[in-house]
Design a protein around this motif. Sequence first.
Motif, PDB file in Angstrom:
ATOM      1  N   LEU B 217      44.325  38.129  44.238  1.00  0.00           N
ATOM      2  CA  LEU B 217      42.954  37.662  44.306  1.00  0.00           C
ATOM      3  C   LEU B 217      42.280  37.952  45.637  1.00  0.00           C
ATOM      4  N   ALA B 220      40.619  41.094  44.861  1.00  0.00           N
ATOM      5  CA  ALA B 220      39.725  40.964  43.704  1.00  0.00           C
ATOM      6  C   ALA B 220      38.548  40.044  43.974  1.00  0.00           C
ATOM      7  N   CYS B 221      38.751  38.984  44.757  1.00  0.00           N
ATOM      8  CA  CYS B 221      37.667  38.025  44.967  1.00  0.00           C
ATOM      9  C   CYS B 221      37.054  38.138  46.353  1.00  0.00           C
ATOM     10  N   LEU B 223      38.382  37.852  49.417  1.00  0.00           N
ATOM     11  CA  LEU B 223      38.726  36.768  50.340  1.00  0.00           C
ATOM     12  C   LEU B 223      39.334  37.283  51.636  1.00  0.00           C
ATOM     13  N   GLN B 364      37.087  29.122  38.318  1.00  0.00           N
ATOM     14  CA  GLN B 364      35.667  29.346  38.074  1.00  0.00           C
ATOM     15  C   GLN B 364      34.865  28.103  38.414  1.00  0.00           C
ATOM     16  N   LEU B 368      36.556  28.547  45.850  1.00  0.00           N
ATOM     17  CA  LEU B 368      37.806  29.263  46.033  1.00  0.00           C
ATOM     18  C   LEU B 368      38.540  28.872  47.305  1.00  0.00           C
TER      19      LEU B 368
END
Lengths: 170, 389, 442
Positions: B217, B220-221, B223, B364, B368
């Motif tokens: 992640l 992907a996100c 961060l 979601q 995060l």
Amino acid sequence: MVPDPALLGIFPYLDDLLDALRKAKKEGFKILTVFSPIHFSEIQEILGHKPSTVRYLCLAGGILGGTSLVGLAVYAHLSFKLITSGKPVLPWIPFVIVFFEGTVLLAVIFAVAAWILKGRLPRVHLHAAYDPRFSEDRFGILLGYQGEEQEAVRRLLMEAGAEEIRDVAG
Amino acid sequence: MILFAALALAGAAAFLLGIGGPQSLRAWQAYLVNYVFWTGLSFGAVLFAAVLNMTDARWGRSLKRLAEGLGAFLPASFLLFWVLYFGREEIFPWIREPSTERSGWLSVGFLFARNGAGLLLLTLLSMTLISNSVKADRQFINRPPGTSDPAGGKPWKAQRVLSPIIGILYAFILSLLAFDLIMSLDPHWYSTLFGAYYFMSSFFAGLAALVFVSHLLRRACGLQEYIHPHHLHDLGKLLFAFCLFTGYLFYVQFLVIWYGNLPEETKYIILRVRFTPWEPLGWTVLGMIFILPFLVLLNRKWKMNPAVMIPVSLVVLVGMWLERFILVAPSLWKEKSLPLGFMEVLITAGFFGIVALSLAIFLQRAPLLPVSDPFFREAMQPHEEKERP
Amino acid sequence: MTFQDVNREILRTLSPPTRSYYLIVGLLLLGILGGACVWGYQIAVGLGVTGLKHPTMWILYLVNFVFWVGIAHSGTLISAILYLFRAKWRTPIARSAEAMTVFAVMIAGFFVFIHLGRVWILYWIIPYPNQRTLWPDFQSPLVFDFLAVSTYLTVSVLFWYTGLVPDLAAVRDRSQGIRRKIYGFFALGWTGTDRQWHHYGTAYLLLAGLATPLVVSVHSVVSWDFALAVIPGYHSTIFAPYFVAGAIHSGLAMVLTLLIPLRRIFHFEKIITARHLESVAKTTILTGLIVGYSYLVEYFMAWYSGNIFERQTFLFRAFGHHWFMFWLMVFCNAVVPLLFFFKKIRTSFFWLFLIAVLINIGMWSERFVIIIGSMSQDFLPHNWGFYTPRWVELSITVASFCLFLFLFLLFAKFLPSISIAEIKEDLTPLIRGKGKRDHHGA
């Protein structure tokens, strides 16, 4: 003994020291030694030291220690081939412990020998440029120079904030 | 997300078909293995968050929400526990042949009551911990402009109080789970370390899952700014430490049983490391959860590299699943063939689907990063001081 | 605090001793000599002068051995494991804790000698080629013990010494004459150059990383002295982590017991603060809980096993001949540390000290209950027999505590009891400051 003639700059503040180090590296002066009362990794980074080889010596010691102690255990068990408690003559399960202890023992001994010897210790006479305040609260840079450079080096140290500049004869 | 839902449904279908069919034991067995694996992993991840709260540690703060996300499976897990009731005759040998010395303890009603109660308690506390964490963030984000940081408000204090309670109950309730759902499958065998082995290796599995999720992640996100390479390095080091610790616990149990050579204890081990069809699996598991991670996680750079850590964490997770399998299955499956096939894969995929779905839905809904966590904000300040290697 | 203050505060303790110091050391020395004489008597006459008799073939000496090895462990925990975790609260207490480790392991080693009937043939356990054509059995937990404890002694001494070298240099630089020569010798000519620090830093990290699994392995090996036997109450898979947790529990308590007076006597209040001791106290909650968990699991499993010998052993522990030691153990180890959940208690020096002493008493009792209890009543009732300690082993036990305190007091007087360099590293932000200010310093 210091090979070239050199100037020792004594600094009370760490940032000044780091400043001086960076400038000296940039100008290409010969940094002979840096003295410090504490371990500060940024000093090593600026000087560009490669990761210490102590770790490889330590690993070598570990492998040597583990295998030799297990080797001894194997030799001892094969000498008499006794079956105790219904266990096989060469029981690998307890030998794991033997291996582990041997590994740690020799790894530690090698690591300690390595840091001492690689630090060029033990020595009877302290470094020629050593000032007792280096184990208290002062940092030091020893810069070597060739004849003409002396003024430049002296100025570099002064501007960086050296409290005292000393001539260390070669 | 749809993929996860689909997997969950496929798993459910396979399971229902399985228990209806001729090899219903296989289906129940697979269900049990998955249940103990994923539940342990989920509780382990929540424990990670709880430990962060207890130790005032700064390094792992940015990973806290991800760890809590892995705990989002817990309510579903609680419901899935009760399904075991319907398979009890197949799963628990002591129902058909009661064991006289322990019949008070190993009785259906008592077992489901105590495990149900324990799981309910721990699940509720974990959910409260997670919801307090998220609530604190929501309060922080939605605070009226101009008010000061509400650091250390009620939700934060609630987390501080709940975390040690969860830590203590984790040990006891997961031990209970291990004794009742895994150890009792062979009712005449016992090992005092078994509970501790289960909950510590579940923590290890939870860490591996966290490694997997963090590395995945992070890219992907987006961060990267919050999860720094040295955080991943520290997480890798923690994984290494628990790999060693799990291996140590395995060895400790193995050594005592091997050395004493008492038949009532050794039959459990011998079945799993000497007999067909379990022998190759036993040693494979050891390699996957101990030898491979040990060798790989020694290297500094690899611990920060997702291309290495994602496969390694997957190997550990699969290895831990197989480990649970090899604890459970040999007690139940008496035939010569290895019960690992399509049905197991599907049921596992089903559980994975549910876990992933819970994680996705949670992430979601919740921020995060634990933005209101005072240690998180502190950790994000630019450092003047250098940290040790 | 400036770096100068650090040097001054810590090195202040190396000043010439006071009269009360000599008095205490003298008394301790008397205790040690007394113990040595009693040991000599035991060697001359035989182990029969103790309370040793069938079936309790291991007596107080083994209890003490396990106790002292346990104490040693938290020193390495604080020094090595907390270093790896980068826990800042370890810094002021690490050096004393390491010293405690070294002395405790030495004393444990002594008890190995003391518990032997024929001490003069102790060297038979050392695996070297010999004309007796004897080899020890590397499968035996006693040989593991020998390997593990000697490795641990070596590693703790080397780790402690490594940490001391830069501080010894600081002492050397502030001494003259013979003192300078002695400290200088042990400081190996350390001058704090970049090269020296570079290799030193790597080595220290490696030592910490190696000492950590070693600590776990050593007390696991000690626990296997018992767990690898088949006597009920001994043969239990949980022994290794249970003993390790118990060891750390008793060691942390000993750290508190030593440091609370130390900080008072040496006026280290500003360096070893209540916060540091509070962190130690909080860790004892964790170890106490692990020990408590182990007690409960062992009891449950004794019942669950259905084995009448297991069940009887655990019944006897609680209600049999040594019931008092058992309840003392449960109360002091598992119940009392829970008081540290209350902030008021863990920040009060009085309670910290009292609870620490109770924990140590409890941990000693635990070793007694496990070791002596299980041997007293094993399988056949005809084989049962109870042990009562006699003056010989009791006086040697007291002497061991005297020896421990004696060594620790010597350490505190002749070596810096707080790691100077590490304290300075934590204070680094104070000396960073930009240079263009006046050079008269902070």
